[in-house]
Design a protein around this motif. Structure first.
Motif, PDB file in Angstrom:
ATOM      1  N   GLU A 175       0.815  -1.213   0.000  1.00 36.94           N
ATOM      2  CA  GLU A 175       0.000   0.000   0.000  1.00 36.94           C
ATOM      3  C   GLU A 175       0.855   1.273   0.000  1.00 36.94           C
ATOM      4  OE1 GLU A 175      -3.170   0.419  -0.252  1.00 36.94           O
ATOM      5  OE2 GLU A 175      -3.892  -1.647  -0.130  1.00 36.94           O
ATOM      6  N   HIS A 176       1.928   1.292   0.811  1.00 41.59           N
ATOM      7  CA  HIS A 176       2.720   2.518   0.982  1.00 41.59           C
ATOM      8  C   HIS A 176       4.044   2.481   0.233  1.00 41.59           C
ATOM      9  CE1 HIS A 176      -0.212   3.607   3.974  1.00 41.59           C
ATOM     10  NE2 HIS A 176       0.069   2.541   4.708  1.00 41.59           N
ATOM     11  N   GLY A 177       4.520   1.272  -0.125  1.00 42.90           N
ATOM     12  CA  GLY A 177       5.821   1.183  -0.775  1.00 42.90           C
ATOM     13  C   GLY A 177       5.743   1.189  -2.281  1.00 42.90           C
ATOM     14  N   PHE A 178       4.726   0.531  -2.856  1.00 43.18           N
ATOM     15  CA  PHE A 178       4.670   0.355  -4.310  1.00 43.18           C
ATOM     16  C   PHE A 178       3.675   1.291  -4.996  1.00 43.18           C
ATOM     17  CE2 PHE A 178       5.766  -4.339  -3.376  1.00 43.18           C
ATOM     18  CZ  PHE A 178       7.117  -4.006  -3.274  1.00 43.18           C
ATOM     19  N   LYS A 179       2.832   1.959  -4.238  1.00 42.14           N
ATOM     20  CA  LYS A 179       1.688   2.647  -4.830  1.00 42.14           C
ATOM     21  C   LYS A 179       2.095   3.798  -5.762  1.00 42.14           C
ATOM     22  CE  LYS A 179      -2.999   3.734  -3.412  1.00 42.14           C
ATOM     23  NZ  LYS A 179      -3.914   3.910  -2.274  1.00 42.14           N
ATOM     24  N   THR A 180       3.210   4.490  -5.429  1.00 41.11           N
ATOM     25  CA  THR A 180       3.570   5.693  -6.203  1.00 41.11           C
ATOM     26  C   THR A 180       4.871   5.541  -6.973  1.00 41.11           C
ATOM     27  OG1 THR A 180       4.690   6.596  -4.259  1.00 41.11           O
ATOM     28  CG2 THR A 180       2.365   7.148  -4.557  1.00 41.11           C
ATOM     29  N   ILE A 181       5.428   4.333  -7.070  1.00 40.32           N
ATOM     30  CA  ILE A 181       6.718   4.173  -7.750  1.00 40.32           C
ATOM     31  C   ILE A 181       6.509   4.119  -9.262  1.00 40.32           C
ATOM     32  CG2 ILE A 181       7.767   2.994  -5.794  1.00 40.32           C
ATOM     33  CD1 ILE A 181       7.286   0.365  -7.178  1.00 40.32           C
TER      34      ILE A 181
ATOM     35  N   ASP B  21      11.185  -7.713   2.855  1.00 37.50           N
ATOM     36  CA  ASP B  21      12.082  -6.771   2.173  1.00 37.50           C
ATOM     37  C   ASP B  21      11.382  -6.269   0.916  1.00 37.50           C
ATOM     38  OD1 ASP B  21      14.063  -5.586   0.562  1.00 37.50           O
ATOM     39  OD2 ASP B  21      15.644  -6.746   1.555  1.00 37.50           O
ATOM     40  N   ASP B  22      11.267  -4.916   0.776  1.00 41.09           N
ATOM     41  CA  ASP B  22      10.671  -4.370  -0.439  1.00 41.09           C
ATOM     42  C   ASP B  22      11.564  -3.280  -1.013  1.00 41.09           C
ATOM     43  OD1 ASP B  22       9.613  -1.485   0.137  1.00 41.09           O
ATOM     44  OD2 ASP B  22       9.020  -2.628   1.919  1.00 41.09           O
ATOM     45  N   ASN B  23      11.397  -2.982  -2.284  1.00 42.95           N
ATOM     46  CA  ASN B  23      12.168  -1.912  -2.951  1.00 42.95           C
ATOM     47  C   ASN B  23      11.257  -0.741  -3.284  1.00 42.95           C
ATOM     48  OD1 ASN B  23      10.656  -3.076  -4.940  1.00 42.95           O
ATOM     49  ND2 ASN B  23      12.222  -2.962  -6.544  1.00 42.95           N
ATOM     50  N   GLY B  24      10.366  -0.418  -2.331  1.00 43.47           N
ATOM     51  CA  GLY B  24       9.410   0.658  -2.546  1.00 43.47           C
ATOM     52  C   GLY B  24      10.030   2.035  -2.494  1.00 43.47           C
TER      53      GLY B  24
END
Length: 577
Positions: free
Chosen positions: A486-492, A514-517
């Motif tokens: 929701e917060h890591g990928f939403k605006t990339i 582990d994420d690359n957001g």
């Protein structure tokens, strides 16, 4: 039957030492079991004091205690299955007449755990060693159970065999109820063969008989409505599902309608009426929550009833003891002085013992109540995650419907319904297998991928762990996965990647998300202002489960220093099933 048990107990009441008689404790426990006061029943079963000469009763006690232990669960735990097997070995060594009941219990345990092959094996042992296996009722039960097990394996040949056997026996003994039940079985066979119109016709015969004889129940409604669903007749299915709900409310059985609301959801979905499908789904969830509340209230009431029963029995025992002492004083007047002194000593010791036992009992009851309160509090913390997740998911579904993306909304609703059913089943338990937790995570992530098409990929790595032997609290890491998406990928503006790893470090299970957001720059203000609600709930769950005496479980959330994204590390004790 209950009148005969009451008569037996009334005969025992005339005896002074009835509590030492294993038969008294067994019939007392059986009486409470029929009243569904299971804690009190288990107490009396455990009070059965047995000698080596009572070897048949040992098996009866084993069965009674173990049957109650697994009665409230849909899954038989490994330690419970081991206890049943040990009881079977004792019964076989003693050639106990009651071993057939233990075989039946073992068959049910394997059925609960979806191990149908072994369930069939022990069902056959149950029937072979049942001393009344030629009685029509026992034979009919055996055919019914065998048909159900064959249906689980979709073994049409065996299903047809047991259907024919049950129908022939019903005709032979002129049992109309058993006969009409075979039409329900026949409907299942037609459904497997794909002949849905004949399946529906058989279910109508079963339904009309039960209706005409005033023996309807939710199971009968559900079977007929399900046949209409399979036959692509959603309007008829909706009619009978609604009729079932009305019948259940009229007969005050409205707490057992989860399957009905799920079927109603599916029927409205087939019609394309997603608004009513959503209403039915919400009713299903509310019914589940109401069931849980009713179960907890019933347990509290049962504890109170048991306390009052024990208090009454103790008062009767004390009164009879005092009467016996008074009679002894009258009959031994020559030794009045000696007897009085003796009685004083005995009386003081007796009062001290009773007082000490009462203190210990009150202390134990307080500890038991505190323990149940802690368990209830833990389950409450656990279920706090569901509304948070459900709110987001329902909002997503409403967005798809409002944007007229019906096909996507349909697929999303089906996936969401399956996921929610899985989550509700897992949340009934304090711990689940790591394998089940990974399955739930994959279902959730795939649901999010349907929502954010092409936005991110993921991988779950268990590092060769025995995921079918390791236990973990259900839905423990789902909040962190939700935050990453929701917060890591939403605006990339690039493709995201989520990596979840499980590994053993010493006696700890270490979980890494582990994420690359977007990383620290976009989320600095949010993380500095407040701690997310989901993280607070996770910490409270860890404290309730593991951190009562020392810090055994914890987690950390930190941004990557050399690249975009966040890393969450959760550490809990390694628990082997």
């Amino acid at each position: 039957m209950m009148e005969r048990v009451a008569a037996v107990l009334a005969a025992f009441e005339k005896e002074n030492n009835k509590e030492e008689d294993p038969y008294y404790n067994y019939f007392r426990g059986y009486q409470f079991e029929q009243k569904r006061e299971l804690d009190s029943a288990l107490y009396y079963y455990k009070q059965m004091a047995l000698s080596p000469a009572d070897s048949p009763l040992v098996s009866l006690k084993d069965f009674s205690v173990l049957d109650l232990s697994i009665a409230a669960n849909n899954i038989t735990k490994a330690d419970q299955a081991s206890q049943i097997l040990e009881a079977i070995k004792r019964a076989e060594r003693n050639n106990s007449i009651f071993r057939y009941r233990l075989y039946d219990l073992m068959a049910r345990s394997y059925y609960n755990n979806d191990k149908i092959g072994k369930a069939i094996l022990y069902t056959r042992l149950y029937f072979k060693h049942n001393p009344f296996n030629q009685h029509p009722i026992i034979r009919q039960r055996y055919y019914d159970i065998s048909f159900m097990l064959a249906a689980k394996q979709l073994d049409q040949e065996s299903m047809q065999h047991y259907l024919d056997s049950a129908r022939q026996l019903a005709i032979q003994i002129e049992d109309s109820m058993a006969l009409v039940r075979t039409f329900d079985y026949e409907a299942q066979i037609y459904a497997i063969k794909g002949d849905l119109s004949k399946a529906t016709a058989c279910e109508k015969i079963f339904f009309n008989y039960m209706k005409d004889h005033d023996r309807l129940n939710t199971f009968v409604f559900n079977n007929l409505a399900t046949s209409f669903v399979r036959n692509n007749q959603p309007d008829s299915a909706i009619y009978y599902y609604n009729a079932c709900i009305a019948w259940a409310v009229e007969h005050k059985k409205s707490t057992n309608l989860i399957n009905i609301y799920e079927g109603l959801t599916e029927s409205y979905r087939k019609k394309g009426d997603y608004k009513n499908a959503l209403v039915a789904f919400k009713n299903s969830y509310e019914t589940y929550v109401r069931n849980n509340d009713s179960i907890e209230a019933a347990k509290i009431e049962e504890l109170h009833t048991r306390y009052q029963t024990e208090k009454k029995d103790q008062a009767i025992t004390t009164l009879k003891t005092e009467n016996a002492l008074n009679e002894k004083i009258i009959s031994q007047q020559r030794w009045i002085f000696f007897v009085i002194c003796t009685l004083l000593i005995v009386g003081v010791f007796f009062i001290y013992t009773i007082y000490r036992q009462r203190l210990l009992r009150e202390k134990n009851e307080k500890l038991l109540i505190d323990n149940k309160r802690l368990l209830l509090e833990q389950k409450t913390r656990q279920q706090q995650l569901n509304p948070h997740f459900i709110y987001n998911a329902v909002a997503n579904l409403q967005g798809l419907i409002s944007s007229d993306r019906k096909q996507e909304a349909n697929a999303y609703l089906v996936s969401f319904s399956r996921l929610m059913r899985h989550i509700l089943e897992l949340n009934r338990q304090d711990f689940i297998l790591l394998e089940e937790e990974i399955t739930a995570l994959e279902n959730y992530i795939r649901l999010q991928q349907m929502r954010f098409t092409g936005m991110f990929d993921y991988r779950i790595d268990a590092n060769e762990l025995e995921i079918s032997d390791i236990l973990i609290p259900p839905m423990l890491i789902q909040p962190f996965v939700e935050n990453a998406i929701e917060h890591g990928f939403k605006t990339i503006d690039y493709k995201g990647f989520l990596l979840i790893t499980f590994q053993q470090v010493a006696k700890q299970l270490v979980i890494t998300i582990d994420d690359n957001g977007v990383g620290i720059k976009a989320n600095m203000h949010q993380h500095s202002e407040k701690k997310s609600l989901s993280q607070i709930i996770v910490q409270e769950r860890l404290d309730l489960l593991f951190n009562k005496e020392q810090q055994l479980a914890y987690f950390s959330c930190s941004p990557k220093q050399d690249s975009n994204g966040f890393v969450v590390i959760v550490t809990i004790p390694l628990i082997i099933a």
